[in-house]
Structures are given as structure tokens and as C-alpha cells.
Design a protein around this motif. Structure first.
Motif, PDB file in Angstrom:
ATOM      1  N   GLY A  45       0.913  -1.407  -0.002  1.00  0.00           N
ATOM      2  CA  GLY A  45       0.005  -0.036  -0.044  1.00  0.00           C
ATOM      3  C   GLY A  45       0.876   1.328  -0.078  1.00  0.00           C
ATOM      4  N   GLY A  47       2.631   2.359  -2.352  1.00  0.00           N
ATOM      5  CA  GLY A  47       2.164   3.041  -3.681  1.00  0.00           C
ATOM      6  C   GLY A  47       3.187   2.694  -4.755  1.00  0.00           C
ATOM      7  N   LYS A  48       3.901   1.461  -4.540  1.00  0.00           N
ATOM      8  CA  LYS A  48       5.014   0.781  -5.619  1.00  0.00           C
ATOM      9  C   LYS A  48       4.169   0.665  -6.806  1.00  0.00           C
ATOM     10  CE  LYS A  48       5.905  -2.418  -2.912  1.00  0.00           C
ATOM     11  NZ  LYS A  48       4.830  -2.482  -1.950  1.00  0.00           N
ATOM     12  N   SER A  49       3.250  -0.224  -6.886  1.00  0.00           N
ATOM     13  CA  SER A  49       2.472  -0.566  -8.078  1.00  0.00           C
ATOM     14  C   SER A  49       2.118   0.720  -8.848  1.00  0.00           C
ATOM     15  CB  SER A  49       1.333  -1.572  -7.799  1.00  0.00           C
ATOM     16  OG  SER A  49       1.842  -2.609  -7.163  1.00  0.00           O
ATOM     17  N   THR A  50       1.535   1.655  -8.221  1.00  0.00           N
ATOM     18  CA  THR A  50       1.042   2.748  -8.780  1.00  0.00           C
ATOM     19  C   THR A  50       2.274   3.530  -9.500  1.00  0.00           C
ATOM     20  OG1 THR A  50      -0.521   2.956  -6.888  1.00  0.00           O
ATOM     21  CG2 THR A  50      -0.338   4.849  -8.297  1.00  0.00           C
TER      22      THR A  50
HETATM   23  N1  LIG Z   1      -7.598   0.721  -8.497  1.00  0.00           N
HETATM   24  C1  LIG Z   1      -7.222   1.528  -7.292  1.00  0.00           C
HETATM   25  N2  LIG Z   1      -8.279   2.116  -6.907  1.00  0.00           N
HETATM   26  C2  LIG Z   1      -8.289   2.757  -5.777  1.00  0.00           C
HETATM   27  N3  LIG Z   1      -7.170   2.825  -4.932  1.00  0.00           N
HETATM   28  C3  LIG Z   1      -6.108   2.287  -5.071  1.00  0.00           C
HETATM   29  C4  LIG Z   1      -6.184   1.450  -6.440  1.00  0.00           C
HETATM   30  N4  LIG Z   1      -4.905   0.932  -6.665  1.00  0.00           N
HETATM   31  C5  LIG Z   1      -4.382   0.952  -5.355  1.00  0.00           C
HETATM   32  N5  LIG Z   1      -4.975   1.877  -4.562  1.00  0.00           N
HETATM   33  C6  LIG Z   1      -4.541   2.702  -3.250  1.00  0.00           C
HETATM   34  O1  LIG Z   1      -3.363   3.332  -3.517  1.00  0.00           O
HETATM   35  C7  LIG Z   1      -2.502   2.973  -2.614  1.00  0.00           C
HETATM   36  C8  LIG Z   1      -1.105   2.478  -3.168  1.00  0.00           C
HETATM   37  O2  LIG Z   1      -1.513   1.271  -3.627  1.00  0.00           O
HETATM   38  P1  LIG Z   1      -0.226   0.364  -4.448  1.00  0.00           P
HETATM   39  O3  LIG Z   1       0.505   1.418  -5.546  1.00  0.00           O
HETATM   40  O4  LIG Z   1      -1.050  -0.842  -5.157  1.00  0.00           O
HETATM   41  O5  LIG Z   1       0.741  -0.117  -3.275  1.00  0.00           O
HETATM   42  P2  LIG Z   1       1.752  -1.303  -3.497  1.00  0.00           P
HETATM   43  O6  LIG Z   1       2.023  -1.848  -4.642  1.00  0.00           O
HETATM   44  O7  LIG Z   1       2.819  -0.671  -2.677  1.00  0.00           O
HETATM   45  O8  LIG Z   1       0.994  -2.353  -2.243  1.00  0.00           O
HETATM   46  C9  LIG Z   1      -3.073   1.952  -1.716  1.00  0.00           C
HETATM   47  O9  LIG Z   1      -3.655   2.878  -0.412  1.00  0.00           O
HETATM   48  C10 LIG Z   1      -4.248   1.456  -2.458  1.00  0.00           C
HETATM   49  O10 LIG Z   1      -5.405   1.331  -1.579  1.00  0.00           O
END
Ligand SMILES: Nc1ncnc2c1ncn2[C@@H]1O[C@H](COP(=O)(O)OP(=O)(O)O)[C@@H](O)[C@H]1O
Ligand SMILES: [Mg+2]
Lengths: 289, 276
Positions: A45, A47-50
Motif C-alpha cells: 500500500g 504506492g509501488k504498483s502505482t
Molecule cells: N485501483 C485502485 N483504486 C483505488 N485505490 C487504489 C487502487 N490501487 C491502489 N489503490 C490505493 O493506492 C495506494 C497504493 O497502492 P499500491 O500502489 O497498489 O501499493 P503497493 O503496490 O505498494 O502495495 C493504496 O492505499 C491502495 O489502497
């Protein structure tokens, strides 16, 4: 050393203007060096994937820029598909996106979209399959018949076949056994060396990062809080622990030894280095005795 | 993104509408729809608009969210308005008469009434039901309302369970579609340009993984349910039983008054000859 890909003051929010609005990146800046393997670590959570979806233009920053070779990838949105071929992104659990009848057809999907001719596509499929260690007789099978680890490798080969200059992998080893993990990381390294590619790997495993990454970027609560060599990062054990991360187990062992009063170094994070250090200590003890 | 579709989504909250009994809310929604179609006069439509605005206020949901939820059907609204505007024949002289286009006073009023009706229908039902009721509570309500039918061997529980599962998996599948789309885009898929055939073909790399994963999930869910000894509705008890409160009866009374109000307004306006 030059910068291949740079993230400049990027912010992003999911579902803006709804009750579900969630800020996922806050003023993030970091740079990825050409030809290096950079590890991106952070708690779930953070933000890595984002962030990795920003790198090839799948998500558009609310503010800030993504610079590929110094040029903003959003400068000309029509050219985005070109950017996506240059920055290959392997999603988390990529095996769930396989769809073709045969493994080779699935690997060929990317190159086909690039508009390459048949012979070139064939050559690339073979090359990519070799990188990830898929035997030739698997190429004509259906991807749905393969084991989980094999599917994962097919999916990664599908990106490698586009010969991206920058290869981004989101937790490529999640849910695999140790041998599966190693195969994947070795394939990534083989590709990096053969193509002099820039590689970015998102990972939870400090051990894998210590072994493969040459640079590390640490994220916490939608910000980049640290960046540097593994040396510099793993020295900050306290900070890492406070944001829910860890140092490699072997580093923890060395720290414990040092706490117990042994004069050993604690900036060690691979088994090989630890072995040397312990042998050195042991040799000294014997001399003293 | 697909995820940003808000129509039919649940917004957690603690307003009076959130706290109403789901059975009451279902009945209210039915009454509300009936009332909408009873309305015939200007006054009754104004009355409906006021009540709908009141519902929006009571739900404490951002008006912008509600309006955004209507965007997908904007086309239908405009289309209906245009049809009504041009094809309603009135009694008097047409207001506009250019070539074959004739617009009557009745056309304008019908078009406006239609618009109010559609907007209120969507806003009202989604506020009363989906926006303020969690899917699980909603199916609970449906199951209890339909329970008498099980005497006639209608598989009410199974029906409710199916609905629960379907509702539970809609967001999951949407999220999954988003993810697969992004993954294929990363491999150069293009869903927005090219001929129609090309675009349909571009959907294959999304649909196949989506179906595969839906079947996999169904399998896993079935096994998980079996592991917990699920055998259908007979003899099942529930942890949270529904209870009617004063506010629930109050809401019912209000809604009946609302319906009655519309009928009265209809009659009143037709008396004073200010019908349409
Ligand atoms: N498709 C989405 N819609 C809404 N919120 C999202 C979505 N994907 C991720 N988030 C939120 O954005 C934040 C960062 O998520 P993400 O980038 O997936 O983190 P990580 O890959 O580091 O676990 C988290 O708080 C998550 O809940
Ligand atoms: Mg992630």
C-alpha cells in the motif's frame, strides 16, 4: 553513469472527486540509472504498483513528469504506445493475463502489436523463451496446461520479446518457491546483461534485493523516503523497521553478533560476504588463542 | 477507469437512510417508482423534485457523486427528450414550424417531464437502495421479503445467495478487468482506434483471461463453501436478524403520504384545468 528514467514531483490520486478518493503518490521524485538493476521496496500500500504504472504511461500523473531519456513521455500522448514498447512492464501475477492458444502465440502478442514481420517475431519469441528458460517443446502447448511457475515465465517472456530498453517487474517472484524465484531473477539479470537494459524490480524480499539490486528506492506512505546503494539503505535498519520493512536476515544475524560483543561488521547483506567475515573473525580468535 | 462508475455502488455512511431496514427500503423504492409514474401535472413533478432533493440531503451523499453516476445514461436522457420534443402532437398551433419539424407546447412539457422522471427515478432508487444499502443487507432484505414464497417451493434462499455472490463479485471482476486491460495495454494492445472489427478482436485478450479467472474463482468459492458445510437454506439461522424500528414505520408513512400527495395534486390540477 546516466539517468534513463526520471520521476519528477509526481502525484497521483485514485478515484478523484468521489468518497473513495485515495492519494497513492505524493510528490514522488526518483531517478533510475541506465543499465542498472534498481529495487523498489516498500510496505504493502505504499504506492509501488502505482508508481510503476506511471513509468510506461498507463496512469497519468495528476502533476509532475516522467522523463524517459530526458523527454516527457506525455509530451505526445499519441506516441504512448512507442513508450510502452520501450518500457516493458510485467504486472504482479502476470500469469493471469495469458490468453492465446499456444505459449509461442502468447509471447508473440507484444511483438505482433509492434508491427514486426513474421521472421523477426519468431526470432524474438525464441530468444525470450531462452532467457526465461522455457524448453522448446513447451512453446506449442497451451499456456493453461503449464504449472504456475512456467506460466509466470511465459508472461515475462511476453514482455522480453518486445526487447524493452527498460524492464519493470512488479513483484515478479511473489508466491513462487525458492527455485522459481531464482529462475526468474536469473532470467531478468541475463536479459539486463545481454541487452544492457535498465531494470526496475518491485520486491518484498530483502534477501532477493540484497542479491540482485545495485540501487534501491524505498517507499513509504505514498512517498519515496530513501534512495541509494544497498549499502547505504541497509545501514538504516532502524528506519526500515519503523516503516514495516526489514534488513536481510543475514544482516540481522551480523547485527546480533555485534551486539553480543564480537567485533564484526554489520554492513553485510549477502551470505557470501557474511561467510568471509565470520571466517576472518574465527581466524583472528585462533591466532589469539 | 471502469472503477469510477458510481451507479449501483454502495457508499458507506451513517445517515438515517443508511440505517433504515432494507425491507422497508425495498418497499419504499417500489412505492417511489409507482408514485413517479402516477405523476401527471406540473405541480406533482415539482413535488417529486422536492422530495428527491430531500432524499439526497438525507443520504448525506455528495450531490456531485450522484450526478456523476448519471453520466452513463446521459445519452438515453437526451435521446428521450428529443423524441418527445419532436414527436408529441399537441392540440393548438405548433410553437415552431420549420419544414417538417413541428414543436408543440405539449412536446416541451412532455420532454421536461420525461427528463424529471428519469433523473428522479435514477437518483431516488439509487439513493434509497444501492448508494445507502450494502449489497449483503440488500439481499438479506430481499430474502426476507420473499420468504413467504418458499411455501410455494420457490428457492428463495438460493436465489438470495446467488444475488449475494453476484453482487459481491461485481467489484472484483471490474477490478480484474481493469488490471487485465492495463496488462494488455502494456503489451501494446489498443482498444480505442481502428475499425469496429479490429476493436472487437482487441477484446479477446481481455475476455479470455477474465472468463478463466471467473471460473477459477467460482471453483474456489464452491470449495470454500463446501468446506464450511454449506448445504443451502434449510435450517440455517442468522447472526444479524432484521428488526423494524420506529424510524422504519415513520419512513413508510412518509412514503404513503408522498404517493397520496401526488394523486391529490394530479386531481387538483386537473380540476383547475391546468393539466399538462
Ligand atoms: N485501483 C485502485 N483504486 C483505488 N485505490 C487504489 C487502487 N490501487 C491502489 N489503490 C490505493 O493506492 C495506494 C497504493 O497502492 P499500491 O500502489 O497498489 O501499493 P503497493 O503496490 O505498494 O502495495 C493504496 O492505499 C491502495 O489502497
Ligand atoms: Mg503492489
Amino acid at each position: 553513469m546516466s539517468t534513463k528514467l526520471e520521476v519528477k514531483n509526481v502525484s497521483y490520486e485514485y478515484s478523484p472527486n468521489t468518497p473513495f478518493a485515495a492519494s497513492a503518490l505524493t510528490d514522488v521524485s526518483c531517478a533510475f540509472e541506465a543499465g542498472m538493476i534498481t529495487g523498489l521496496i516498500g510496505h504493502t500500500g505504499s504506492g509501488k504498483s502505482t508508481l510503476v504504472q506511471m513509468l510506461n504511461g498507463l496512469l497519468r500523473p495528476v502533476s509532475g513528469q516522467i522523463l524517459l531519456d530526458g523527454r516527457d513521455i506525455w509530451e505526445n500522448p499519441k506516441q504512448l504506445s512507442r513508450v510502452r514498447y520501450r518500457v516493458g512492464l510485467v504486472f504482479q501475477y502476470p500469469e493471469y493475463q495469458l490468453f492465446e492458444e499456444t505459449v509461442s502465440a502468447d509471447i508473440a502478442y507484444g511483438p505482433k502489436n509492434m508491427g514486426l514481420d513474421g521472421a523477426e517475431i519468431d526470432a524474438r519469441v525464441r530468444e525470450a523463451a531462452e532467457f526465461v528458460g522455457l524448453e522448446a517443446d513447451l512453446l506449442d502447448k497451451s499456456p493453461f496446461e503449464l504449472s504456475g511457475g512456467q506460466k509466470r515465465r511465459v508472461a515475462i517472456a511476453g514482455i522480453l520479446a518486445m526487447r524493452p530498453e527498460v524492464l519493470v517487474l512488479d513483484e515478479p517472484a511473489a508466491g513462487l518457491d525458492p527455485i522459481g524465484r531464482e529462475t526468474i531473477f536469473d532470467a531478468v539479470r541475463a536479459y539486463q546483461q545481454a541487452r544492457e537494459a535498465t531494470v526496475i524490480i518491485v520486491s518484498h524480499s530483502m534477501e532477493d534485493m540484497a542479491k540482485y539490486a545495485e540501487r534501491l528506492v524505498v517507499m513509504s506512505e505514498s512517498r519515496v523516503i530513501l534512495a541509494g546503494t544497498p549499502d547505504e539503505i541497509f545501514r538504516r535498519a532502524d528506519l526500515l523497521c519503523s516503516i514495516g520493512l526489514d534488513v536481510p536476515q543475514i544482516t540481522r544475524t551480523m547485527m546480533r553478533l555485534s551486539e553480543l560483543g564480537l567485533p564484526c561488521r554489520t554492513d553485510i547483506f549477502t551470505i557470501e560476504a557474511a561467510k568471509e567475515e565470520i571466517l576472518r573473525l574465527w581466524g583472528k580468535e585462533r591466532e589469539n588463542a | 477507469m471502469l472503477k469510477d462508475i458510481t451507479l449501483g455502488q454502495y457508499f458507506p455512511g451513517n445517515s438515517i437512510l443508511h440505517r433504515l431496514d432494507p425491507r422497508v427500503k425495498i418497499v419504499l423504492t417500489v412505492l417511489y417508482i409507482v408514485a413517479l409514474f402516477l405523476a401527471k401535472s406540473m405541480l406533482s413533478f415539482v413535488f417529486i423534485l422536492c422530495v428527491t432533493v430531500l432524499l439526497v440531503l438525507l443520504s448525506r451523499i455528495n450531490l456531485r457523486v450522484i450526478l456523476k453516476g448519471m453520466k452513463p445514461i446521459l445519452f438515453i436522457m437526451v435521446f428521450t427528450m428529443i423524441l418527445n420534443l419532436f414527436f408529441t402532437r399537441g392540440e393548438g398551433e405548433p410553437l415552431v414550424h420549420v419544414a417538417f419539424v413541428r414543436i408543440y407546447r405539449e412536446g416541451i412539457t412532455t420532454a421536461v417531464y420525461m427528463l424529471v422522471r428519469i433523473v428522479c427515478l435514477l437518483a431516488g432508487t439509487s439513493i434509497l437502495l444501492t448508494y445507502t444499502t450494502s449489497p449483503i443487507t440488500l439481499t438479506d432484505g430481499i430474502e426476507q421479503l420473499l420468504a413467504p414464497l418458499s411455501v410455494l417451493h420457490v428457492p428463495v434462499h438460493e436465489f438470495a445467495m446467488m444475488m449475494t455472490i453476484a453482487l459481491r463479485f461485481i467489484p472484483t471482476l471490474i477490478e480484474e478487468t481493469d488490471k487485465i486491460m492495463s496488462a494488455q495495454k502494456a503489451r501494446g494492445a489498443d482498444f480505442t482506434s481502428g475499425s469496429l472489427l479490429h476493436r472487437v478482436r482487441a477484446l479477446i485478450p481481455i475476455l479470455i483471461p477474465l472468463f478463466v479467472s471467473a471460473f477459477r474463482r467460482a471453483d474456489e468459492l464452491a470449495i470454500a463453501m463446501e468446506c464450511r458445510c454449506y448445504r443451502g437454506g434449510a435450517g440455517r439461522t442468522r447472526m444479524n436478524r432484521l428488526h423494524m424500528h420506529i424510524r422504519d414505520y415513520g419512513a413508510l408513512v412518509c412514503m404513503v403520504l408522498f404517493g397520496a400527495g401526488i394523486v391529490v395534486l394530479n386531481i387538483y390540477t386537473s380540476r383547475i384545468g391546468y393539466g399538462l
